[in-house]
Scaffold this motif. Structure first.
Motif, mmCIF file in Angstrom:
data_model
loop_
_atom_site.group_PDB
_atom_site.id
_atom_site.type_symbol
_atom_site.label_atom_id
_atom_site.label_comp_id
_atom_site.label_asym_id
_atom_site.label_seq_id
_atom_site.Cartn_x
_atom_site.Cartn_y
_atom_site.Cartn_z
ATOM 1 N N GLU A 151 3.187 32.925 130.586
ATOM 2 C CA GLU A 151 4.174 33.030 131.666
ATOM 3 C C GLU A 151 4.782 31.670 131.966
ATOM 4 O OE1 GLU A 151 5.379 35.422 133.592
ATOM 5 O OE2 GLU A 151 4.211 37.174 132.992
ATOM 6 N N ASP B 272 -7.156 32.230 130.144
ATOM 7 C CA ASP B 272 -6.082 33.070 130.684
ATOM 8 C C ASP B 272 -4.784 32.782 129.925
ATOM 9 O OD1 ASP B 272 -4.392 34.625 132.146
ATOM 10 O OD2 ASP B 272 -4.765 33.661 134.084
ATOM 11 N N THR C 50 -1.362 34.018 131.561
ATOM 12 C CA THR C 50 -0.733 33.124 132.528
ATOM 13 C C THR C 50 -0.107 31.933 131.827
ATOM 14 O OG1 THR C 50 -2.145 33.746 134.393
ATOM 15 C CG2 THR C 50 -1.202 31.551 134.450
ATOM 16 N N ALA D 25 -5.025 27.115 132.752
ATOM 17 C CA ALA D 25 -5.054 28.520 132.332
ATOM 18 C C ALA D 25 -5.750 28.668 130.983
ATOM 19 C CB ALA D 25 -3.633 29.081 132.267
ATOM 20 N N ALA E 72 -0.263 33.709 140.633
ATOM 21 C CA ALA E 72 -0.960 34.672 139.781
ATOM 22 C C ALA E 72 0.084 35.530 139.083
ATOM 23 C CB ALA E 72 -1.905 35.544 140.599
ATOM 24 N N PRO E 73 0.747 34.974 138.013
ATOM 25 C CA PRO E 73 1.842 35.701 137.362
ATOM 26 C C PRO E 73 1.477 37.093 136.893
ATOM 27 C CG PRO E 73 1.677 33.443 136.555
ATOM 28 C CD PRO E 73 0.466 33.698 137.392
ATOM 29 N N VAL E 74 0.249 37.302 136.450
ATOM 30 C CA VAL E 74 -0.134 38.616 135.922
ATOM 31 C C VAL E 74 -0.046 39.678 137.000
ATOM 32 C CG1 VAL E 74 -2.058 39.911 134.954
ATOM 33 C CG2 VAL E 74 -1.598 37.599 134.147
ATOM 34 N N GLU F 14 6.508 29.489 139.661
ATOM 35 C CA GLU F 14 6.072 30.834 139.310
ATOM 36 C C GLU F 14 5.065 31.274 140.357
ATOM 37 O OE1 GLU F 14 6.327 33.198 136.838
ATOM 38 O OE2 GLU F 14 8.055 32.235 135.930
#
Length: 334
Positions: free
Chosen positions: A196, A190, A193, A185, A162-164, A159
């Motif tokens: 995700e 977070d 994340t 995370a 920083a998926p966001v 991924e």
């Protein structure tokens, strides 16, 4: 739901042939899910049965109990998550120091060959097994040639780091999905994340117990999870999320994690205030004693010590409004 065995001795002699994968599967995240998909494909193509082999307790808790990581989910939730992928069976091996002394060959022969009659073994490039983690992918391939099973290698699932921010950084550095990343995370609060990586919101599972009733006195009654609840506790703060009761009803919630620094002497706890609870029949909304699931969607803020109850009440009203907006935007009716 497939079969669940607690030990190789419970596997029927005529169950095989099987396609097998092995791992701790803590979190059953998207990397694990890719392995499970390949496992099912290998089983279907070969006419075998799909079996996941996992361990309880987590090996780290046996080898280094003082520094072992907090588990993302408890064993019951892990088995339920694995079973949701339609496996034919799950083999849970009780992990002990004695079991850990097996050589890679002894382990493969006892579990994969004699126990499960494996025709295919599905693993990642980083597979390690046997005493001192001496066995690796090459070892598994050599043993496959000797014992007659095919080794299927699954590529890492990655991924953006920083998926966001994915929409703003198409070329973001990729990171391998892992249980370690999920824990990092969650420790940072977070939960977006973490979701995700997991492919779903992070959740805790536990019994609702009586607390100090401070929330009720302030006008925000909460369902307090007992301290033995399963699941990794995120960083202290206020979160938007969901509470799922024993009937399967999903209630929008503002969730508090921490010791509530406004009041002295409060132990760290996880408590969820259900938004829009049914005031018309409060006697039918008794969560005490129920085993519920609390899902974390987004962190609203960290823990803050307020000057008094009035300031705290004003902030809690804002928290509930913000949680309501976030959960509504997530596409669910609240």
């Amino acid at each position: 739901m497939g079969l669940i065995w607690h030990g190789v001795d419970e596997v029927p002699d005529d169950f095989g042939p099987t396609a097998v994968t092995i791992g701790n599967f803590d979190g059953v995240h998207r990397g694990h899910q890719q392995v499970l998909a390949r496992l099912k494909a290998a089983a279907a193509a070969s006419g075998s049965r799909a079996v996941a082999v996992t361990f309880d307790p987590h090996p780290a808790r046996v080898h280094r109990p003082d520094t072992a990581p907090h588990l993302i989910m408890g064993i019951e939730d892990r088995l339920a998550a694995l079973a949701a992928y339609g496996l034919d069976a799950i083999l849970v091996i009780h992990y002990t120091l004695e079991f850990a002394q097996q050589t890679p060959e002894e382990f493969v022969r006892g579990v994969f060959v004699d126990g499960l009659k494996a025709s295919h073994v599905v693993v990642g490039h980083d597979v390690r097994f046997g005493r001192g983690n001496a066995g690796d992918l090459r070892t598994m391939q050599e043993l496959g040639e000797r014992f007659g099973f095919e080794v299927v290698v699954v590529e890492d699932f990655t991924e953006p780091a920083a998926p966001v921010e994915r929409g703003h950084a198409d070329d973001a550095e990729e990171r391998r999905c892992s249980s370690t990343w999920v824990r990092e995370a969650l420790d940072a609060g977070d939960v977006r994340t973490a979701a995700e990586i997991l492919g779903r919101p992070h959740a805790m599972h536990g019994e609702v117990v009586h607390g100090a009733a401070r929330g009720r006195a302030l006008g925000f009654p909460t369902a307090n999870l007992d301290h033995d609840s399963a699941g990794h506790i995120p960083a202290d703060g206020i979160y938007a999320g969901w509470l799922v009761d024993e009937k399967g009803t999903r209630w929008p919630a503002a969730i508090s994690v921490g010791s509530n620094p406004t009041f002295a002497g409060v132990a760290r706890q996880v408590e969820a205030h259900v938004i829009d609870r049914p005031d018309e029949a409060p006697e039918d909304f008794d969560l005490y004693g129920q085993r519920v699931v609390v899902e974390f969607v987004e962190r609203l803020r960290g823990m803050v010590a307020y000057r008094g109850p009035e300031a705290l009440i004003d902030q809690m009203k804002l928290d509930v409004e913000q949680a309501h907006e976030i959960l509504s935007a997530a596409g669910r009716s609240v």
